[in-house]
Design an enzyme around this catalytic site. Structure first.
Site, PDB file in Angstrom:
ATOM      1  N   GLU A  71       0.837  -1.205   0.000  1.00 45.20           N
ATOM      2  CA  GLU A  71       0.000   0.000   0.000  1.00 45.20           C
ATOM      3  C   GLU A  71       0.873   1.257   0.000  1.00 45.20           C
ATOM      4  OE1 GLU A  71      -2.380  -0.360   3.504  1.00 45.20           O
ATOM      5  OE2 GLU A  71      -3.493  -2.107   2.770  1.00 45.20           O
ATOM      6  N   CYS A 124      -3.108  33.848   7.169  1.00 46.47           N
ATOM      7  CA  CYS A 124      -3.072  34.940   8.129  1.00 46.47           C
ATOM      8  C   CYS A 124      -2.677  34.466   9.525  1.00 46.47           C
ATOM      9  CB  CYS A 124      -4.425  35.631   8.147  1.00 46.47           C
ATOM     10  SG  CYS A 124      -4.313  37.375   8.501  1.00 46.47           S
ATOM     11  N   TYR A 147       0.269  14.288  -1.218  1.00 46.94           N
ATOM     12  CA  TYR A 147      -0.412  15.006  -0.139  1.00 46.94           C
ATOM     13  C   TYR A 147      -0.492  16.517  -0.338  1.00 46.94           C
ATOM     14  CZ  TYR A 147      -0.169  10.598   2.364  1.00 46.94           C
ATOM     15  OH  TYR A 147      -0.293   9.291   2.704  1.00 46.94           O
TER      16      TYR A 147
END
Length: 458
Positions: free
Chosen positions: A284, A359, A388
């Site tokens: 995997e 911010c 990702y």
């Protein structure tokens, strides 16, 4: 020109960045973009297949969480991969990409009854996480044979790697049956004895930050447990071992290390019988297949100084590089600087922080780096971000998701680009934030029956 080697990969990346700037895909009107090297991805798949060649049957699955973009998943499906999914969304993405049910593995520590019913009905391989889930499947099967393989995930509890949050084989990990807990091994053996349809064991030690010996130690524990179960039951009930993924990625340089061949050599030393053909192997891998092939490019909007430190303000911050921003020591990224035409910058260097648009003060993708002097209009590139980063967006400050393009380069250095995902519009951000229900709370406060909640009984 393919990009299977580190040098070729770097050359292809530079050409792709220049082409993106030339075509206006990265510039003042599109200040952020993700780029994925298709040849680099396919070269990684080839290296994986080559490393595991041998008598054991192997099904390599891609961990969809590493890049849940349908065109990327379809590329991997066409390359012969299976797909590991851990949510309904990932399952639907995999099916949309063309993976057939028999090439899917469903992992999740929180599968619902509905999700289990779907997997059982369609022959999707399932790795059960715990004894309660096993009892749930007992009830769903009601004595009938499942249509696909079913395994049990075990936690060998071999310890943590360098990044605790990424280590799944610690003493208190939330995943699987903890084998070193009192009575756990006996309970697992009894579970297999009572359920002939249980035919796999699954162990996944961790990923980034986990050294190969630690990963191999966990796989060996699963292999030895499978041997013990089959011996005590007097039958070869366990026919498959899902050994997970978790090959760490080198974020320090262009080099691929460790390699899949290094990993297999470690496994062969730790558990030689793993590869003799008695067990089908399932892997995997996710990050290691894509990370080195991805780049995030961002326009530098402003430069400034604070406390004697130069700061370059870009459009790539926590929304795309979440882990790097919040855990910079664990997830450092290499940075490249290019001019407004997309050409690598040369000349004197300076110490600079690379900041994002979010911010909060810690929105930095690199700190104190020695880089060629950065100016407004330049392009900063974050390397090794194919897994990702641009596929797992963090919607802080309601910043839109960037466009993602795949690219290939030919022998003459010419670049071909293909759109993988369109850039999200600001309007799309607003619609996602509940635009169609804009009056719901005001109506609720005014006592409007249209907004009245349904009565809850029972």
């Amino acid at each position: 020109m393919t990009s299977g080697s580190p040098h070729q990969r770097g050359t292809a990346r530079e050409a792709a960045l220049a082409r993106a700037v030339e075509d206006g895909l990265l510039g003042p009107q599109a200040p952020l973009v993700g780029l994925l090297d298709v040849d680099g991805v396919l070269a990684a798949v080839d290296a994986l297949n080559e490393a595991f060649e041998g008598p054991a049957a192997v099904q390599h699955t891609f961990a969809a969480k590493a890049c849940g973009l349908v065109p990327v998943l379809r590329l991997l499906a066409e390359a012969g991969m299976g797909c590991e999914v851990a949510s309904p969304g990932e399952l639907e993405q995999a099916l949309a990409a063309g993976f057939t049910y028999d090439r899917l593995v469903f992992d999740s520590p929180a599968k619902t009854v509905e999700e289990l019913e779907f997997a059982l009905a369609h022959g999707i391989a399932i790795n059960l996480d715990n004894f309660q889930e096993m009892a749930r499947v007992d009830g769903l099967l009601a004595g009938r044979e499942p249509a696909g393989p079913i395994g049990l995930r075990v936690n060998p509890q071999v310890g943590a790697g360098a990044i605790g949050a990424m280590s799944t084989a610690t003493a208190t990990s939330k995943f699987g049956v903890a084998l070193r807990d009192e009575g756990a091994v006996d309970a697992v053996i009894e579970a297999f004895a009572r359920r002939p349809w249980l035919n796999r064991l699954h162990a996944h030690v961790g990923s980034q930050g986990c050294p190969l010996p630690l990963i191999a130690q966990g796989v060996r524990a699963a292999y030895e447990l499978a041997e013990r179960i089959n011996t005590e039951l007097g039958r070869a009930q366990i026919t498959g071992l899902d050994i997970g993924g978790g090959l760490p990625v080198n974020f320090d340089s262009e080099d691929d290390r460790p390699t899949y061949a290094d990993y297999v050599a470690e496994l062969r030393a730790a558990a030689p019988g793993l590869f003799d053909g008695r067990y089908a192997l399932i892997t995997e891998f996710g990050r290691s297949l894509l990370a080195k092939s991805g780049t995030i490019g961002s326009v530098v909007e402003y430069t400034k100084s604070a406390g004697g430190r130069r700061i370059a303000v870009t459009h790539a911050g926590a929304q795309v590089a979440t882990r790097t921003v919040f855990m910079p020591d664990a997830w450092p990224l290499r940075v490249g600087v290019f001019d407004a035409e997309g050409r690598p910058k040369q000349g004197p260097t300076e110490i600079v922080d690379i900041a994002g648009p979010c911010c909060f003060a810690g929105d930095l993708t690199a700190t104190g780096r020695e880089l060629p002097a950065v100016e407004p209009g330049d392009v900063v590139a974050l390397y090794d971000t194919g897994a990702y980063y641009f596929s797992s967006h963090f919607s802080y400050n309601s910043l839109p998701r960037p466009a993602v393009y795949g690219y290939r380069t030919d022998s003459g250095g010419q670049v071909a680009l293909a759109l993988v995902r369109e850039a999200q519009s600001v309007r799309g951000v607003v619609e996602e934030s509940g635009l169609s229900q804009a009056n719901a709370l005001v109506a609720l406060c005014s006592g409007s029956t249209a907004a009245a909640p349904k009565e809850v009984t029972g």
